[in-house]
Design a protein around this motif. Structure first.
Motif, short mmCIF file in Angstrom:
data_model
loop_
_atom_site.label_atom_id
_atom_site.label_comp_id
_atom_site.label_asym_id
_atom_site.label_seq_id
_atom_site.Cartn_x
_atom_site.Cartn_y
_atom_site.Cartn_z
N SER A 139 8.91 0.49 7.46
CA SER A 139 8.59 0.86 6.09
C SER A 139 9.76 1.60 5.45
N SER A 140 9.97 1.32 4.16
CA SER A 140 10.92 2.12 3.39
C SER A 140 10.28 3.47 3.09
N VAL A 141 11.12 4.46 2.84
CA VAL A 141 10.66 5.85 2.74
C VAL A 141 11.32 6.55 1.55
N TYR A 142 10.52 7.31 0.81
CA TYR A 142 11.06 8.21 -0.22
C TYR A 142 10.89 9.64 0.28
N PRO A 201 2.15 -4.71 3.35
CA PRO A 201 3.08 -3.71 3.92
C PRO A 201 2.78 -2.33 3.39
N VAL A 202 3.30 -1.32 4.07
CA VAL A 202 3.14 0.07 3.65
C VAL A 202 4.47 0.58 3.12
N LEU A 203 4.44 1.19 1.95
CA LEU A 203 5.60 1.88 1.39
C LEU A 203 5.30 3.37 1.40
N ILE A 204 6.16 4.15 2.07
CA ILE A 204 5.95 5.59 2.13
C ILE A 204 6.57 6.22 0.89
N THR A 205 5.71 6.61 -0.04
CA THR A 205 6.18 7.09 -1.34
C THR A 205 6.51 8.58 -1.33
N LEU A 255 0.87 -1.17 0.00
CA LEU A 255 0.00 0.00 0.00
C LEU A 255 0.91 1.22 0.00
N MET A 256 0.84 2.01 -1.06
CA MET A 256 1.69 3.20 -1.18
C MET A 256 0.97 4.40 -0.57
N LEU A 257 1.66 5.08 0.35
CA LEU A 257 1.06 6.22 1.03
C LEU A 257 2.03 7.41 1.03
N ASN A 258 1.49 8.60 0.78
CA ASN A 258 2.23 9.85 0.94
C ASN A 258 1.89 10.39 2.34
#
Length: 513
Positions: A317-320, A267-271, A201-204
């Motif tokens: 979570s990985s983070v951009y 999982p959540v990926l912080i885009t 799940l990609m979240l800003n």
């Protein structure tokens, strides 16, 4: 009668076990949380693709997010070892969702010619579609399905970045739930899709906006990952979990929202996440270089420390980070142009303070940075800042007095640059020491000129090179010792796997006649 295993079969089994251990380790390393950066392109004089790649490698950035599949950048990245989260703009979704053939053509043009020499780590389809372009929401899921079908032979995750507005009543996290108007027609099918194809799940997620909209309810320190006394920590009354920062609370709100719909394996990926360094202070008082430095430095530490969240300490979570460069051509309020870690010319907006990151975003790579007056700064503000630096700030301003080597050019801007830099170097280049109410900036270009040598300059350094050589030798020895200690730390899981492989090998070898 004892059965003997043929020698060739034994060797094959040994090789297979060895390969299993190696690939298992490689897979585990790929799953480690990481820090990436978003690269927007609304920048004056954006670096040419080859120069951009060289800059990314110099900063040891291994993960980037591109909002648009620029084929020149993708080509330049070939063989660089930099993984790309590849975006598809919202204006392309209607075509992709309406025609599987168009989706297949998109993959054939933007993925197949580049992957795996330019590794595509995931594909981000659209961005915050439910709130920025709701008219195309009906075709978003068909676009995901068509793209997934076209990627069937490639293990590339595919998802769509959503804003935190998708989640209602997020604090305390245990009471959070998804926007009910989006659940049946969009979120449930999306979560089923993500679960079935092992995509995140990609979240800003922006604690900055939580802070600015909270009207004083959320402490600034809580948004910046600064330590809080126990009395100021947020405690979820339903779970009794303690939250020391806003981002962890946002993440757990997402996990609880998914749990309420019976999804626990996504999982959540912080885009996107970040903090602006400049804004109209009357409207956005928390936008500053000091706060941006603190937030981005601390989130890097938070991810690399792999501390997870109170609900899921085992999941980090990985983070951009949004974003690599200030996008000075972006429309909107002043803050929209000032989220970058670097200016468009690749000089740092501020210096991150991160240790143990392996060189990631160590943007003071030469340790030669200077503090100078910003272009176009108000003369009266410059004069006030100059007076403070040479007075209460105790900067050494003797060289800008009449008759001294840095008196000319006799302008407020030139004198302010010398005084600002003197103060900055005296303070050890710490965060906030090059601000002066917004009329100062950090640069890697030596401002020395003629016989005027600025503090921290290479020219000044050469005067005491012998002493510095001794210091550098000591630093090098210390660095080697630190490297050796890091190298000596062997993964316990790897040791366990190797011991099993060796044990099996011994059993096999003893059975060979």
């Amino acid at each position: 009668m004892e059965t003997k295993i043929p020698q060739a079969s034994s060797l094959l089994l040994i090789i297979s076990l060895t390969l299993f251990v190696i690939t298992s380790l490689a897979a585990r390393q790929d799953e480690d949380p990481y820090i990436g950066v978003c690269i927007g392109t609304q920048v004056s004089n954006l670096l040419a693709p080859a120069d951009l790649v060289a800059f990314l490698k110099a900063q040891q950035i291994k993960h980037i997010r591109l909002y648009d599949p620029d084929t020149n950048i993708l080509s330049a990245l070939s063989g660089a070892g930099i993984r790309v989260l590849l975006g598809i703009p919202n204006n392309q979704l209607l075509a992709l969702g309406s025609s599987p053939a168009t989706a297949a053509a998109w993959v054939a043009r933007h993925v197949l010619p580049f992957h795996p020499s330019t590794p595509i780590s995931a594909i981000a389809v659209g961005d915050d579609v439910p709130f920025t372009l709701p008219s195309v929401l009906p075709v978003l899921l068909p676009a995901l399905l068509s793209l997934r079908s076209s990627l069937s032979n490639l293990s590339i995750p595919i998802s769509t970045p959503l804003s935190f507005s998708t989640i209602i009543d997020p604090f305390p996290p245990s009471q959070a739930f998804f926007n009910q108007s989006l659940v049946s027609g969009f979120l449930l099918p999306l979560l089923r899709f993500l679960s079935s194809c092992s995509s995140p799940l990609m979240l800003n997620l922006y604690p900055y906006y939580v802070l600015t909209r909270a009207r004083g309810v959320v402490p600034l320190d809580n948004a910046l990952f600064r330590p809080l006394p126990p009395s100021r920590e947020e405690v979820d009354p339903n779970t009794l979990l303690h939250y020391t920062n806003v981002l962890d609370a946002m993440l757990d709100a997402a996990y609880f929202s998914m749990r309420n719909l019976n999804f626990t394996n996504i999982p959540v990926l912080i885009t996107e996440t970040g903090w602006p360094s400049l804004a109209d202070r009357r409207i956005e008082p928390f936008a500053s270089k000091d706060n941006a430095d603190t937030y981005n430095s601390n989130i890097i530490k938070h991810v690399l420390d792999r501390t997870g969240t109170p609900l899921h300490p085992e999941l980090t979570s990985s983070v951009y980070i949004y974003e690599l460069f200030d996008e000075d051509l972006r429309p909107g309020p002043l803050s929209e142009q000032h989220w970058g870690l670097f200016y468009g010319n690749a000089t740092p907006v501020y210096l991150l303070h991160v240790t143990g990151s392996g060189g990631l975003l160590a943007n003071d790579t030469t340790d030669k940075t200077y503090c100078v007056a910003t272009e176009g700064a108000d003369r009266r503000m410059l004069q006030a800042a100059l007076d403070w630096a040479c007075g209460p700030g105790r900067a050494n301003c003797s060289e800008i007095q009449p008759g001294e080597t840095c008196y000319d050019p006799n302008t407020v801007k030139a004198h302010a640059s010398y005084a600002f830099n003197s103060y900055y170097q005296k303070e050890g280049k710490v965060a906030g020491s090059c601000y002066f109410q917004g009329v100062a900036m950090i640069t890697t270009s030596d401002p020395s000129h003629g016989k005027c040598i600025f503090p921290g300059s290479k020219e000044m350094t050469n005067i005491t090179q012998v002493a510095l050589n001794a210091t550098q030798t000591s630093d090098a020895e210390r660095s080697c010792r630190q490297w050796w200690r890091r190298s000596a730390v062997i993964d316990v899981n790897l040791l366990h796997a190797l011991s099993i492989a060796l044990s099996v090998t011994v059993i096999i070898l003893t059975s060979i006649p």
